[in-house]
Scaffold this motif. Structure first.
Motif, PDB file in Angstrom:
ATOM      1  N   ILE A   1       0.867  -1.175   0.000  1.00  8.31           N
ATOM      2  CA  ILE A   1       0.000   0.000   0.000  1.00  8.31           C
ATOM      3  C   ILE A   1       0.906   1.226   0.000  1.00  8.31           C
ATOM      4  N   LEU A   2       0.838   2.004  -1.048  1.00  4.77           N
ATOM      5  CA  LEU A   2       1.698   3.187  -1.115  1.00  4.77           C
ATOM      6  C   LEU A   2       0.983   4.376  -0.488  1.00  4.77           C
ATOM      7  N   LEU A   3       1.693   5.041   0.425  1.00  6.49           N
ATOM      8  CA  LEU A   3       1.115   6.240   1.024  1.00  6.49           C
ATOM      9  C   LEU A   3       1.491   7.436   0.172  1.00  6.49           C
ATOM     10  N   ALA A   4       0.508   8.219  -0.182  1.00  8.67           N
ATOM     11  CA  ALA A   4       0.797   9.388  -0.999  1.00  8.67           C
ATOM     12  C   ALA A   4       1.353  10.501  -0.112  1.00  8.67           C
ATOM     13  N   GLY A   5       2.464  11.082  -0.534  1.00  5.16           N
ATOM     14  CA  GLY A   5       2.995  12.288   0.108  1.00  5.16           C
ATOM     15  C   GLY A   5       3.504  12.089   1.529  1.00  5.16           C
ATOM     16  N   ASP A   6       3.902  13.214   2.141  1.00  3.49           N
ATOM     17  CA  ASP A   6       4.398  13.203   3.509  1.00  3.49           C
ATOM     18  C   ASP A   6       3.238  13.435   4.457  1.00  3.49           C
TER      19      ASP A   6
ATOM     20  N   PHE B   1      -5.189  11.109   9.728  1.00  2.00           N
ATOM     21  CA  PHE B   1      -4.690  10.315   8.595  1.00  2.00           C
ATOM     22  C   PHE B   1      -5.579  10.481   7.363  1.00  2.00           C
ATOM     23  N   SER B   2      -6.679  11.237   7.511  1.00  2.00           N
ATOM     24  CA  SER B   2      -7.681  11.272   6.439  1.00  2.00           C
ATOM     25  C   SER B   2      -7.133  11.802   5.110  1.00  2.00           C
ATOM     26  N   THR B   3      -6.089  12.681   5.188  1.00  2.00           N
ATOM     27  CA  THR B   3      -5.572  13.263   3.936  1.00  2.00           C
ATOM     28  C   THR B   3      -4.790  12.242   3.107  1.00  2.00           C
ATOM     29  N   ARG B   4      -4.397  11.127   3.719  1.00  2.00           N
ATOM     30  CA  ARG B   4      -3.602  10.125   2.977  1.00  2.00           C
ATOM     31  C   ARG B   4      -4.258   8.748   2.981  1.00  2.00           C
ATOM     32  N   CYS B   5      -5.427   8.657   3.579  1.00  2.00           N
ATOM     33  CA  CYS B   5      -6.008   7.331   3.800  1.00  2.00           C
ATOM     34  C   CYS B   5      -6.651   6.783   2.518  1.00  2.00           C
ATOM     35  N   PRO B   6      -6.321   5.540   2.167  1.00  7.89           N
ATOM     36  CA  PRO B   6      -6.889   4.971   0.943  1.00  7.89           C
ATOM     37  C   PRO B   6      -8.385   4.623   1.065  1.00  7.89           C
ATOM     38  N   VAL B   7      -8.906   4.575   2.282  1.00 13.74           N
ATOM     39  CA  VAL B   7     -10.326   4.203   2.427  1.00 13.74           C
ATOM     40  C   VAL B   7     -11.128   5.300   3.138  1.00 13.74           C
ATOM     41  N   VAL B   8     -10.674   6.552   2.973  1.00  9.15           N
ATOM     42  CA  VAL B   8     -11.292   7.671   3.688  1.00  9.15           C
ATOM     43  C   VAL B   8     -12.779   7.828   3.323  1.00  9.15           C
TER      44      VAL B   8
ATOM     45  N   ALA C   1     -15.078  -2.380  10.705  1.00 11.66           N
ATOM     46  CA  ALA C   1     -15.447  -2.980   9.427  1.00 11.66           C
ATOM     47  C   ALA C   1     -14.259  -3.757   8.872  1.00 11.66           C
ATOM     48  N   ASN C   2     -14.487  -4.482   7.831  1.00  8.36           N
ATOM     49  CA  ASN C   2     -13.402  -5.254   7.273  1.00  8.36           C
ATOM     50  C   ASN C   2     -12.635  -4.415   6.246  1.00  8.36           C
ATOM     51  N   ILE C   3     -11.628  -3.680   6.753  1.00 10.29           N
ATOM     52  CA  ILE C   3     -10.912  -2.767   5.871  1.00 10.29           C
ATOM     53  C   ILE C   3     -10.110  -3.552   4.828  1.00 10.29           C
ATOM     54  N   HIS C   4      -9.642  -4.739   5.243  1.00  9.24           N
ATOM     55  CA  HIS C   4      -8.807  -5.513   4.312  1.00  9.24           C
ATOM     56  C   HIS C   4      -9.522  -5.700   2.971  1.00  9.24           C
ATOM     57  N   ALA C   5     -10.800  -5.890   3.086  1.00 11.30           N
ATOM     58  CA  ALA C   5     -11.564  -6.156   1.857  1.00 11.30           C
ATOM     59  C   ALA C   5     -11.663  -4.909   0.992  1.00 11.30           C
ATOM     60  N   MET C   6     -11.467  -3.745   1.611  1.00  5.48           N
ATOM     61  CA  MET C   6     -11.700  -2.503   0.868  1.00  5.48           C
ATOM     62  C   MET C   6     -10.453  -2.010   0.144  1.00  5.48           C
ATOM     63  N   ILE C   7      -9.269  -2.339   0.680  1.00  2.00           N
ATOM     64  CA  ILE C   7      -8.060  -1.787   0.069  1.00  2.00           C
ATOM     65  C   ILE C   7      -7.653  -2.618  -1.147  1.00  2.00           C
TER      66      ILE C   7
END
Ligand SMILES: Nc1ncnc2c1ncn2[C@@H]1O[C@H](COP(=O)(O)OP(=O)(O)OP(=O)(O)O)[C@@H](O)[C@H]1O
Ligand SMILES: [Mg+2]
Length: 323
Positions: A265-270, A283-290, A317-323
């Motif tokens: 999972i690549l995090l965008a930016g700093d 973490f909302s600005t970089r979160c893949p499931v925001v 919730a089951n985040i694994h399924a979402m990413i």
């Protein structure tokens, strides 16, 4: 048993010309006695500031810290020497904790002298014992720190920290100044000392592979707060916070089959600046499931499947399924 460290609502804010820096911004932390507790997170998330605040090297803006059942301010008021015996700090750069002009022998004997431990003969015996503990030969006694290798220097600083038989050792990135090849040796040394002496060790580390190997408990920090915490094995096997998942996905697995298929999972930016944390979840600005609610309300730490806790609205919730 009393916990080794309990921090509640700990905040460390720095007033700077450019504004208020919220380096540590409301951290609750419990370190059990005998734990090997890792604190991880990206550069600038407040690990060093937290570690320093725990032992009073840095004063807190808000919150309480108890060490071995006693308020830190109480230790500071009535038993400074007792505190120095019970709790020791190991720095990233071993040279920082020793004088360049003192030999290894003098470096190790100094805390014994300051605390009036034994006579000269007993102190020499203790120094020999300390060298033994960290597996250094007696031939280093007359040498100066700069003539030692990085690994040997870190062994000396560990031996010095152990001189007064502390119960708690707090280490800020004790491996990052070392060559990769000697890191494993020093990690093994920490693990052996912890088992042999029943120490409580808090280790701030960048290297998650090392934390995974040796730590019994782990705290993942993000922008001055705890994102997730738990028993290391359980959290590493099933991280609940998307940030922990991203951090862990960057750690190579020793198993080539897992390595070949492991999700990255690549995090965008700093991370955003601690001067201006985003509203809602940090973490909302970089979160893949925001989700929209993540930008509005800051999530509290809540119990999750692996038995620890995560500060994420979606952690149930089951985040694994979402990413
Ligand atoms: N004395 C200080 N005055 C102003 N800002 C500070 C001070 N000390 C730390 N900071 C800021 O507080 C934040 C947290 O810093 P800290 O050194 O605790 O992070 P860290 O997680 O240890 O980072 P690293 O992994 O790079 O060591 C950073 O934005 C840092 O610039
Ligand atoms: Mg640091």
């Amino acid at each position: 048993m009393t916990d080794a460290i309990v921090a509640k609502g700990l905040k460390v804010h720095f007033q700077t010309a450019a504004g208020l820096v919220r380096a540590v911004d409301g951290v609750d932390l419990t370190v059990a006695q005998g734990a090997f507790h890792g604190i991880v997170g990206e550069s600038g998330c407040g690990k060093t500031t937290l570690a320093r605040a725990l032992i009073g090297l840095q004063s807190a803006t808000e919150g309480q810290v108890q060490i071995l059942g006693r308020d830190r301010s109480d230790w500071a008021r009535s038993d400074r020497k007792g505190f120095a015996r019970a709790v020791q700090f190991i720095f990233q750069d071993p040279l920082g904790s020793m004088s360049r002009r003192q030999t290894v022998g003098q470096t190790l004997e100094e805390p014994l002298q300051i605390h009036s431990v034994g006579d000269a003969k007993a102190r020499r015996a203790r120094v020999a014992e300390l060298l033994d503990l960290v597996a250094l030969p007696a031939t280093v006694l007359d040498r100066l720190p700069r003539s030692l290798s990085g690994g040997q220097r870190q062994r000396v600083s560990i031996a010095r920290a152990l001189a007064l038989s502390p119960q708690v050792l707090i280490c800020d990135e004790p491996l990052s100044a070392l060559d990769v090849s000697v890191r494993a040796q020093i990690v093994n040394l920490f693990a052996r000392l912890q088992a042999q002496l029943g120490l409580t060790i808090v280790i701030v580390a960048h290297d998650l592979a090392i934390v995974r190997e040796v730590c019994s408990a782990v705290t993942v920090m993000y922008l001055g707060r705890v994102a997730e915490e738990g028993v290391a094995k359980a959290l590493f096997a099933d991280p609940a916070h998307p940030y922990s998942q991203a951090l862990l996905s960057a750690v190579p697995s020793p198993d080539p089959r897992i390595e070949a298929t492991r999700p990255r999972i690549l995090l965008a930016g700093d991370p955003p600046s601690p001067r201006n944390p985003p509203p809602g979840c940090r973490f909302s600005t970089r979160c893949p499931v925001v989700e929209p609610r993540c930008r509005e309300t800051e999530p509290a730490l809540r119990a999750v499947q692996h038995g620890g806790a995560a500060a994420c609205h979606l952690a149930d919730a089951n985040i694994h399924a979402m990413i």
